[in-house]
Design an enzyme around this catalytic site. Structure first.
Site, PDB file in Angstrom:
ATOM      1  N   GLU A 124       0.789  -1.231   0.000  1.00  0.00           N
ATOM      2  CA  GLU A 124       0.000   0.000   0.000  1.00  0.00           C
ATOM      3  C   GLU A 124       0.822   1.283   0.000  1.00  0.00           C
ATOM      4  O   GLU A 124       0.634   2.167   0.846  1.00  0.00           O
ATOM      5  CB  GLU A 124      -0.986   0.002   1.182  1.00  0.00           C
ATOM      6  CG  GLU A 124      -2.013  -1.110   1.063  1.00  0.00           C
ATOM      7  CD  GLU A 124      -3.178  -1.014   2.041  1.00  0.00           C
ATOM      8  OE1 GLU A 124      -3.113  -0.192   2.968  1.00  0.00           O
ATOM      9  OE2 GLU A 124      -4.150  -1.757   1.865  1.00  0.00           O
ATOM     10  N   GLU A 134      -5.212  -8.726   0.001  1.00  0.00           N
ATOM     11  CA  GLU A 134      -6.042  -8.463   1.181  1.00  0.00           C
ATOM     12  C   GLU A 134      -7.479  -8.235   0.736  1.00  0.00           C
ATOM     13  O   GLU A 134      -7.724  -7.603  -0.303  1.00  0.00           O
ATOM     14  CB  GLU A 134      -5.568  -7.220   1.950  1.00  0.00           C
ATOM     15  CG  GLU A 134      -4.258  -7.403   2.673  1.00  0.00           C
ATOM     16  CD  GLU A 134      -3.855  -6.174   3.481  1.00  0.00           C
ATOM     17  OE1 GLU A 134      -4.734  -5.452   3.979  1.00  0.00           O
ATOM     18  OE2 GLU A 134      -2.635  -5.954   3.600  1.00  0.00           O
TER      19      GLU A 134
HETATM   20  C1  BGP Z   1      -4.810  -2.502   5.071  1.00  0.00           C
HETATM   21  C2  BGP Z   1      -3.449  -2.815   5.648  1.00  0.00           C
HETATM   22  C3  BGP Z   1      -3.430  -3.943   6.632  1.00  0.00           C
HETATM   23  C4  BGP Z   1      -4.650  -4.024   7.521  1.00  0.00           C
HETATM   24  C5  BGP Z   1      -5.947  -3.730   6.780  1.00  0.00           C
HETATM   25  C6  BGP Z   1      -7.156  -3.579   7.686  1.00  0.00           C
HETATM   26  O1  BGP Z   1      -4.833  -1.189   4.626  1.00  0.00           O
HETATM   27  O2  BGP Z   1      -2.558  -3.171   4.609  1.00  0.00           O
HETATM   28  O3  BGP Z   1      -2.227  -3.878   7.345  1.00  0.00           O
HETATM   29  O4  BGP Z   1      -4.485  -3.349   8.671  1.00  0.00           O
HETATM   30  O5  BGP Z   1      -5.864  -2.581   5.985  1.00  0.00           O
HETATM   31  O6  BGP Z   1      -7.168  -2.306   8.232  1.00  0.00           O
HETATM   32  P1  BGP Z   1      -7.318  -1.982   9.760  1.00  0.00           P
HETATM   33  O7  BGP Z   1      -6.374  -2.874  10.470  1.00  0.00           O
HETATM   34  O8  BGP Z   1      -6.962  -0.545   9.903  1.00  0.00           O
HETATM   35  O9  BGP Z   1      -8.718  -2.265  10.112  1.00  0.00           O
END
Ligand code: BGP
Length: 468
Positions: free
Chosen positions: A165, A369
């Site tokens: 990201e 993801e």
């Molecule tokens: C993405 C990231 C992850 C993870 C996910 C969920 O942007 O790459 O590391 O954290 O989001 O987000 P959050 O943990 O803020 O709910």
């Protein structure tokens, strides 16, 4: 007319995902240096990242569960500060050994390891010396780190992810200090310089890997999302294009085509944001084309014509859209439901995103993801996470439709394999197929329990996705 569905390819990688700082814990063990995440905590009642899910000590137990679930791939990240504790100094053999054990254990269990080199956790010592602002230091340090990994693992690992990201780190870097340590004080110009430096690091890493194994595949994982205009007004459509350029195409045009998108260039010039680009840089980018593109998809974005004078308060995180003066303004989308944590639900948006990316770049795609954060409680040694099952059902259905349309998709690695610490909202925001017994500030037993979604995904994988 209804679209005829094709089957998922036989070698499709049904996986799951985690990142080092959110899952490993053991933040100061076996010679690990500090990373920018080790010094972060988002409030008294929110967990830090020091113990996380204790994956560092429990990875074998977890991999046994992954095997039981039927996973074919596992996307994780490597903590740079375990491999080179100071960021650019000595290599720590114990760090390499940990990931070697992890990779070997995955391979032993027929699970394809998909490591990410950099997932928000810059070694603190580099950050203190300028971090990604300091091109000379940090790009070289990244390559030294990448070299140590490729040298050791290039013959065991087929798929590598360079950066997690980059677009999120840059886009919201000046607005919230959530992801990269000290980004809060950075202005937009510095951020776009950082972004350029990351492009260079990524392109050079692509070439470096090929020296160790020509067959290995490497690519970035961006938080790419499709963007809708909030009405059929042409100015709104134009704004949606602008938002998509700023969130998606600026990054991918540089990474895949080695060019700066013209609309971005104009925005940079008009606003004195143009980064320093050395004479040979575009050539470096052109020669460092990735083999595949990976996306992290949670939700889509919706925008409207830019409203320069509004002072509306938008709660910004990595999934929400925002405003860029002169280009677009955030808008709600009344067609989409929301998760408990406020992120719009849009499975069709996943398909649209995949189509847009494939049409534009014709590179194989991977999903690194996709998932839903929920607050959950353990009952009778399990969690009834029907909402997560529904979320996955609807997204995987769209994935199959995209594949049926001829989009080349190699892997689906939902977030997350096990419960872990959210990037900024603590442990209570759970994402896993596997529940972990711990609370924000109470480590408890750290015991693992299979949620209902574990069995659902297990069944889906056993049928190679043929459930729709
Ligand atoms: C993405 C990231 C992850 C993870 C996910 C969920 O942007 O790459 O590391 O954290 O989001 O987000 P959050 O943990 O803020 O709910």
């Amino acid at each position: 007319m209804k679209l005829k569905k094709n089957k998922f390819p036989n070698d499709f990688l049904w996986g799951a995902s985690i990142s080092a700082f959110q899952a490993e814990g053991a933040y100061n063990e076996d010679g690990k240096g500090m990373s920018v995440q080790d010094i972060k905590k988002y409030g008294e009642d929110v967990s830090d990242f020091k113990v996380a899910s204790d994956f560092y000590h429990k990875y074998k137990e977890d991999i046994a569960l992954f095997k039981e679930m039927g996973l074919k791939s596992f996307r994780f990240s490597i903590a740079w500060s375990r491999i080179i504790p100071s960021g650019d100094g000595e290599i720590n053999e114990k760090g390499l050994q940990f990931y070697e054990n992890l990779i070997d254990e995955l391979i032993k269990n027929d699970i394809e390891p998909i490591p990410t080199l950099y997932h928000f956790d810059l070694p603190l010592s580099l950050q203190e010396r300028g971090g990604w602002n300091n091109r000379e230091l940090t790009v070289n340090a990244y390559l030294k780190y990448a070299k140590a990994l490729f040298k050791r693992f290039a013959n065991k690992v087929k798929y590598w992810i360079t950066f997690n990201e980059q677009n999120v780190m840059i886009m919201i870097g000046s607005k919230v200090s959530i992801l990269n340590g000290s980004h809060s004080s950075l202005n937009e110009k510095e951020l776009y310089q950082q972004s350029h430096n990351m492009f260079i690091a990524q392109a050079l890493a692509v070439n470096l890997l090929k020296k160790y194994n020509k067959e290995s595949k490497i690519g970035p994982a961006l938080n790419n999302v499709c963007i809708y205009p909030n009405s059929k007004k042409p100015e709104d459509y134009l704004s949606a294009q602008n938002a998509s350029i700023m969130r998606n195409w600026y990054y991918l045009d540089a990474i895949v085509r080695g060019i700066y998108n013209p609309i971005v260039k104009k925005y940079f010039l008009d606003n004195d944001l143009m980064p320093e680009i050395l004479e040979t840089d575009l050539d470096i980018l052109k020669k460092g084309k990735p083999d595949f593109l990976s996306i992290n998809y949670y939700t889509s974005g919706t925008v409207m014509e830019n409203q320069e004078d509004t002072d509306k308060e938008i709660k910004i995180d990595q999934q929400t859209m925002f405003d860029i003066n002169g280009l677009f303004s955030y808008s709600k989308n009344e067609y989409l439901g929301k998760t408990e944590y406020g992120w719009p639900l849009d499975p069709v948006g996943l398909r649209i995103t995949l189509r847009e990316m494939y049409e534009r770049y014709q590179l194989p795609l991977m999903i690194s993801e996709n998932g839903i954060g929920l607050s959950e409680t353990l009952e009778n040694e399990t969690v009834n996470d029907e909402i997560r099952i529904e979320y996955y059902y609807k997204h995987i259905e769209q994935l199959q439709l995209a594949i049926s349309e001829g989009i080349e998709i190699i892997a689906y690695n939902p977030w997350s394999a096990i419960d872990l610490v959210s990037s900024h909202q603590g442990f209570k925001k759970r994402y896993g197929f596997i529940y972990i017994d711990r609370a924000e500030n109470d480590i408890k037993s750290l015991k693992r329990y299979k949620k209902k979604s574990f069995y659902w995904y297990q069944n889906l994988i056993s049928k190679n996705g043929d459930i729709f």
